[in-house]
Design a protein around this motif. Sequence first.
Motif, mmCIF file in Angstrom:
data_model
loop_
_atom_site.group_PDB
_atom_site.id
_atom_site.type_symbol
_atom_site.label_atom_id
_atom_site.label_comp_id
_atom_site.label_asym_id
_atom_site.label_seq_id
_atom_site.Cartn_x
_atom_site.Cartn_y
_atom_site.Cartn_z
ATOM 1 N N VAL A 70 1.295 -1.336 -0.035
ATOM 2 C CA VAL A 70 -0.204 0.216 -0.051
ATOM 3 C C VAL A 70 1.862 1.750 -0.038
ATOM 4 O O VAL A 70 2.302 0.895 0.653
ATOM 5 C CB VAL A 70 -1.267 0.250 1.392
ATOM 6 C CG1 VAL A 70 -1.979 1.102 1.392
ATOM 7 C CG2 VAL A 70 -1.443 -1.288 1.246
ATOM 8 N N GLY A 71 0.740 1.968 -0.815
ATOM 9 C CA GLY A 71 1.316 3.817 -0.427
ATOM 10 C C GLY A 71 0.077 4.518 -0.949
ATOM 11 O O GLY A 71 -0.772 4.143 -1.168
ATOM 12 N N HIS A 72 0.470 5.590 0.363
ATOM 13 C CA HIS A 72 -0.069 6.764 0.462
ATOM 14 C C HIS A 72 0.293 7.901 0.326
ATOM 15 O O HIS A 72 1.451 8.166 0.241
ATOM 16 C CB HIS A 72 -0.924 6.170 1.835
ATOM 17 C CG HIS A 72 -1.745 7.698 2.913
ATOM 18 N ND1 HIS A 72 -0.986 8.220 3.441
ATOM 19 C CD2 HIS A 72 -3.148 7.564 2.202
ATOM 20 C CE1 HIS A 72 -1.558 9.113 4.083
ATOM 21 N NE2 HIS A 72 -3.077 8.703 3.311
ATOM 22 N N THR A 73 -0.907 8.606 0.124
ATOM 23 C CA THR A 73 -0.563 9.777 -0.016
ATOM 24 C C THR A 73 -1.990 11.316 0.733
ATOM 25 O O THR A 73 -3.166 9.689 0.644
ATOM 26 C CB THR A 73 0.116 10.798 -1.230
ATOM 27 O OG1 THR A 73 0.271 12.392 -1.265
ATOM 28 C CG2 THR A 73 -0.921 10.597 -2.603
ATOM 29 N N PHE A 74 -2.032 11.961 0.698
ATOM 30 C CA PHE A 74 -3.558 13.287 0.637
ATOM 31 C C PHE A 74 -3.009 14.122 0.279
ATOM 32 O O PHE A 74 -2.184 14.580 0.220
ATOM 33 C CB PHE A 74 -3.944 12.905 2.102
ATOM 34 C CG PHE A 74 -3.251 13.567 3.076
ATOM 35 C CD1 PHE A 74 -3.086 14.866 3.724
ATOM 36 C CD2 PHE A 74 -1.782 13.718 3.919
ATOM 37 C CE1 PHE A 74 -2.783 15.586 4.507
ATOM 38 C CE2 PHE A 74 -1.191 13.882 4.679
ATOM 39 C CZ PHE A 74 -1.654 15.002 5.020
#
Length: 247
Positions: free
Chosen positions: A239-243
């Motif tokens: 899982v890769g994440h940004t916001f």
Amino acid sequence: MTPESRRIPDALLDRYLSGALDPEAKRQLEATLAQSPWDKARLAELRADSAAFLLQHPPAPFVARVQKAERPAWWRSWPVLLAPALATAMLTLLVFQPQIEQLLQTLIEGDPYTVKGSVMLVLHRKVGESSVQVSSGDTLSPGDAIRFEAKASNNGFLAVVGRDAKGVITVYHPFGGTAAHPYEASQPLLPEAVALDDTLGREDVYALFSQQAFELDWAVRALEEGRSLPQAAPKGISVGHTFFVKK
């Protein structure tokens, strides 16, 4: 400039330029940059390389909505703005001062979707006839057009999903799909672009990657229930994440 005179690996400088470091890691890296003219020079080289690539390969006219039946030619030509992909093997080639060594160890053990893991997610926002990277936590506006870049070390299967401030879940890639789409590591820039709607507040966006095909029902369910995707992910799915924050 020789490798022996530098303290920071390109892997960390790459993450710094893409806005992928958390505030404390960024502070530590900038403290080391202030004491290392060789690393400053390398950072300038990486930044210039990205700028030069953009000038040599400007994007064609942008079409914001992914719902368009025909994808225009610019989908295939929007440049990748990041420096080369992260390579864990690089970390053994350079000599670092203690705080950088500690920072690297923290990244390797605690950031499963960048250095140690197999996928990293970056957003690009359309600005005129060009585009800029969206750092995690940046402010965007309704109507802004964004495109996704997912960097993984191998071919496999990929999906991108988001959850907005109202809890609405959107599968961005494959748009509206129920299963991950085949992914080629040599083509990290994904075809979908979207125009942001008028829901204000924070939106979290996740890249899900595996070398095996997988369905997305577990991810949608976990997001609806407010659970952590890295913890909810079945074995073998990274899982890769940004916001970003929409105002």
